[in-house]
Design an enzyme around this catalytic site. Structure first.
Site, PDB file in Angstrom:
ATOM      1  N   GLY A   1      -0.443   2.014  12.886  1.00 34.76           N
ATOM      2  CA  GLY A   1      -0.021   1.614  11.554  1.00 34.76           C
ATOM      3  C   GLY A   1      -0.916   2.214  10.488  1.00 34.76           C
TER       4      GLY A   1
ATOM      5  CG  ASP B   1      -8.406   0.929   3.837  1.00 34.55           C
ATOM      6  OD1 ASP B   1      -9.089   0.073   3.252  1.00 34.55           O
ATOM      7  OD2 ASP B   1      -7.160   0.881   3.899  1.00 34.55           O
TER       8      ASP B   1
ATOM      9  CG  ASN C   1       1.062   2.211  18.787  1.00 29.43           C
ATOM     10  OD1 ASN C   1       0.485   1.181  18.427  1.00 29.43           O
ATOM     11  ND2 ASN C   1       2.319   2.449  18.479  1.00 29.43           N
TER      12      ASN C   1
ATOM     13  CE  LYS D   1      -3.936  -0.244   2.364  1.00 29.84           C
ATOM     14  NZ  LYS D   1      -4.926  -0.520   3.432  1.00 29.84           N
TER      15      LYS D   1
END
Length: 280
Positions: A146, A118, A167, A82
């Site tokens: 991510g 997305d 995170n 990607k």
């Protein structure tokens, strides 16, 4: 990606067959061919949608060359290509730039255009499975930093939510927060969250008892459909949103970009559940 879904329907009588597909590694478990093939059949479009598994970056670059040449009408992209898809493009949508990656490539007017669907898939899944949720002005917590977390953060930020990134590796969270103008939070933030989104590939270590009773919990993973994280949330009485709804939602604008029309009304979720061996 302006205008990608507004073209006249393609693949009709007299046209050459449109070839589109998805590229990733591994690719064997991708449900994208199932979804798009069902829509293609129902729409009567002269088209195919294939799975491609390039071995490496060079193989992916060669596949992108097929898009530039017109031998492929477009390409969806998944891990690990990607970021490379974004780098190879001549033109990048604002949302793909924010995400730092692209899951959609099309060739239009002599330019390779990269987009990310997305975030639209995520928002569509929320509308479908948590219709009472309004994130405007509400705190939301995204677990992970991510590419998937970036897409979620950008979409929810643009929807008016107060986005916090949780995170384990702070440096990655700081980079995401700086790029997208969102916050870094600690686990205590879940106590006020209207929505918690798991963008990790593993079950997060979150005490769901901290969440408000009306919070919504989403997991981007769809294997299994109800992940242990979602099962725990449902046991707590919280509304849940699964990753399959997001997958289907992100596929819709891709179909529009490839074939110039909206997907027909086919229950592709039922087909996907059957493929996954899930009851629904």
């Amino acid at each position: 990606m302006a205008g990608a879904g507004g073209a006249a329907p393609r693949g009709s009588a007299g046209d050459v067959t449109i070839r589109a597909g998805v590229a990733g590694q591994p690719i064997i478990q991708s449900l994208s061919p199932l979804l798009h093939s069902a829509w293609i059949a129902a729409a009567g479009v002269d088209a195919t949608y294939e799975a491609f598994g390039p071995a490496d970056a060079a193989g992916f670059a060669a596949l992108v060359g097929e898009v530039r040449s017109g031998r492929l009408g477009g390409l969806n992209v998944t891990a690990p290509f990607k970021a490379q898809a974004l780098a190879l493009a001549d033109e990048v949508s604002v949302i793909a730039q924010d995400c730092g990656s692209a899951n959609l490539l099309v060739f239009k007017d002599g330019r390779l255009i990269a987009d990310s669907t997305d975030g639209r898939g995520l928002m569509g899944a929320l509308v479908e499975q948590a219709p009472a949720l309004d994130v405007r002005g509400k705190p939301v917590v995204i677990l992970g930093a991510g590419g998937a977390a970036r897409a979620a953060a950008a979409a929810l930020r643009d929807a008016g939510a107060f986005v916090g990134i949780l995170n384990r590796t702070r440096a990655r969270a700081e980079a995401l927060a700086a790029d997208l103008g969102v916050a870094i939070v600690d686990v205590s933030a879940t106590g006020e969250a209207a929505l918690v989104v798991n963008a990790l590939s593993v079950r997060p270590e979150i005490d769901l008892r901290m969440l408000p009773a009306d919070a919504v919990v989403m997991d981007m993973t769809y294997r299994p459909l109800v992940t242990p994280f979602l099962a725990a949330a449902r046991a707590r009485g919280l509304a849940i949103v699964d990753g399959l709804a997001m997958l289907i939602g992100q596929a819709v604008p891709s179909f529009e970009a490839f074939f110039g029309q909206s997907p027909p009304a086919v229950d592709v979720r039922a087909k996907a559940l059957a493929e996954l061996g899930e009851a629904g």
